[in-house]
Motif scaffolding. Structure first.
Motif, PDB file in Angstrom:
ATOM      1  N   GLN A   1      -2.245   0.527  -4.647  1.00 26.99           N
ATOM      2  CA  GLN A   1      -1.579  -0.934  -4.270  1.00 26.99           C
ATOM      3  C   GLN A   1      -0.621  -0.936  -5.558  1.00 26.99           C
ATOM      4  OE1 GLN A   1      -4.256  -4.425  -3.650  1.00 26.99           O
ATOM      5  NE2 GLN A   1      -3.014  -5.079  -5.214  1.00 26.99           N
TER       6      GLN A   1
ATOM      7  N   THR B   1      -4.231   5.297  -0.827  1.00 28.74           N
ATOM      8  CA  THR B   1      -2.947   4.613  -1.101  1.00 28.74           C
ATOM      9  C   THR B   1      -3.181   3.834  -2.339  1.00 28.74           C
ATOM     10  OG1 THR B   1      -3.866   2.613   0.241  1.00 28.74           O
ATOM     11  CG2 THR B   1      -2.123   3.970   1.166  1.00 28.74           C
TER      12      THR B   1
ATOM     13  N   LYS C   1      -7.207  -1.420  -2.039  1.00 29.27           N
ATOM     14  CA  LYS C   1      -8.342  -0.760  -1.073  1.00 29.27           C
ATOM     15  C   LYS C   1      -8.777   0.571  -1.469  1.00 29.27           C
ATOM     16  CE  LYS C   1      -7.655   1.043   3.506  1.00 29.27           C
ATOM     17  NZ  LYS C   1      -6.882   1.069   4.770  1.00 29.27           N
TER      18      LYS C   1
ATOM     19  N   GLU D   1       0.894  -1.095  -0.004  1.00 29.96           N
ATOM     20  CA  GLU D   1       0.083   0.058   0.020  1.00 29.96           C
ATOM     21  C   GLU D   1       0.959   1.101  -0.107  1.00 29.96           C
ATOM     22  OE1 GLU D   1      -3.344   0.839   2.497  1.00 29.96           O
ATOM     23  OE2 GLU D   1      -3.523  -1.575   3.041  1.00 29.96           O
TER      24      GLU D   1
END
Ligand code: 4AD
Length: 433
Positions: free
Chosen positions: A48, A46, A86, A37
């Motif tokens: 990935q 963030t 995320k 992240e």
């Protein structure tokens, strides 16, 4: 040459090979795959990074094992939308450059659930995380929205001194400093200097630190805070309250328009209050509190808990006004119809309390001198010769306010403690880092 982009701009580059520069926030290894992240400070989100052993041209995959949280990298690869990441964005990394490794896993210094003192001692590391980044970014935007409003109403920004000779608010909360051979103070409010500036610029504001030697440890007090203050020539008390309603609504609407992602991150359903905010006189407030079984005597401060009861009774920000003369500093104008009260008000926000203190200013020289004499202890008029001169040479009706930026941000994000809204909080027992 591959273009360097900020993580905030990654979505508009989906499908392209780009380069990002930032820090590891989390790292997870699964056999021949590493997931990172990646955080770069351009957004709380963030990116990935997916690193496959066989796709990485450099460096050697195995050398990545000792990269901890905080290691700084430059990563190159194709970015795309990916719901498994995320924040729905992913880069398949083909090349990595390591700027600096993190010698220790600072996760261990700051384990999940670390106590508040540890977190505050390590605040310089805590601020690297998405949550604090989101708060500080929103705070920065909010300052910009305040400025936008002031300029849209033709107010000019000024910078009064923060080292002062005379106090503006209560004496007991004053920080005294050595000023060469003399003593001086850190300002508690720039109001009195702003009042001088209206005679030059008409409408003025400032965004500066104020200092209060607050001995109380509460969730909404700092010893150094950012004070947004304004002062307006030819503005009466009614005009001031309306101006401040417009200000609050303008800033909150801007937050809703531009910062919805940050509000979502904190799960905030921001309700912008409607005009007019309920106006509650100090006397009415005492009656409401009495009905709730809380007795406050006329002339006494409404302390934190009753204040919360009062505002929660309305469920929206209220304007608590017409405080008794005895409760307020000498500069507040006495209400001509009710001479026992002043044309002063506090804006009280639900679940938090006072966010704005404001009022119309006394313009009558004799009345002001009389009140200075009656203050406990009496105010030395020589220290205020320049302030009294404003009442001698062409004074005009004028009004102004002070708003605590940190309290405002705390309210918007419904944060438990004010210290989270500021880079390095200063409180009674904290001056480090
Ligand atoms: O109500 P206050 O004391 O008003 C004044 O200083 C006026 N002279 C301002 C003016 O009219 N120009 O402070 C104004 C605001 C409060 O409503 C609160 O939001 C904030 O300043 N404030 C604090 N914020 C954080 N920590 C503290 N210790 C604060 N004390 C006041």
């Amino acid at each position: 040459m591959v273009t360097i982009v900020r993580i905030n701009d990654v979505p508009e580059n989906f499908g392209r090979e780009v380069c990002v520069e930032g820090w590891i926030w989390q790292k997870r290894t699964q056999g021949k795959l590493i997931f990172i992240e990646f955080f770069d400070g351009s957004t709380f989100k963030t990116l990935q990074l997916t690193i496959k052993k066989n796709s990485l041209k450099s460096p050697h995959f195995d050398s990545l094992k000792n990269l901890y949280r905080g290691a700084s990298l430059k990563a190159t690869g194709k970015v795309k939308e990916d719901p498994r990441a995320k924040y729905n964005m992913e880069m398949s990394v083909v090349e990595l450059e390591i700027f600096d490794t993190s010698t220790e896993d600072y996760d261990q210094l700051l384990p999940e659930g670390a106590g508040i003192e540890t977190q505050l001692n390590k605040r310089h590391l805590v601020i690297r995380g998405p949550k604090t980044s989101a708060i500080l970014r929103l705070r920065s935007h909010i300052v910009q929205y305040f400025r936008e409003f002031f300029y849209s109403r033709n107010a000019e920004e000024v910078t009064p001194p923060t080292i002062v000779e005379a106090q503006a608010e209560g004496g007991s909360e004053l920080f005294e400093i050595k000023y060469f051979k003399d003593k001086a103070y850190l300002t508690q409010s720039s109001q009195l200097y702003l009042e001088t500036a209206i005679f030059s610029l008409r409408d003025v504001f400032c965004i500066l630190p104020s200092f209060r030697a607050e001995k109380s440890r509460t969730r909404r007090h700092l010893t150094e805070y950012t004070h947004i203050e304004g002062e307006y020539a030819f503005m009466d008390f009614a005009g001031l309250k309306e101006y401040l309603e417009d200000l609050i609504i303008f800033v909150l609407n801007k937050v809703k328009q531009n910062d919805q992602e940050i509000l979502d991150f904190f799960e905030i359903d921001l309700k912008v209050p409607q005009k007019p905010f309920p106006r509650v006189s100090y006397s009415e407030a005492l009656e409401i509190l009495q009905m709730k079984g809380i007795t406050v005597k006329f002339g006494e401060d409404i302390s934190d808990a009753p204040e919360r009861e009062l505002v929660n009774h309305f469920g929206v920000p209220i304007i608590l006004e017409q405080f008794p003369v005895s409760m307020k500093p000498f500069y507040h104008k006495i209400n001509l119809e009710k001479p026992e009260v002043t044309n002063s008000a506090d804006f009280i926000f639900p679940n938090l309390g006072e966010v704005i203190g404001c009022g119309e200013r006394e313009t009558d020289l004799e009345s002001m001198k009389d009140r200075m004499n009656k203050m406990d202890p009496p105010v030395d008029q020589d220290d205020y010769y320049w302030y009294l001169d404003l009442r001698r040479y062409g004074s005009v009706p004028h009004s102004g306010f002070g708003l605590g930026l940190e309290r405002f941000v705390q309210w918007v994000l419904n944060l438990e403690h004010i210290r989270d809204t500021t880079l390095y909080p200063r409180t009674i027992n904290r001056i480090s880092p």
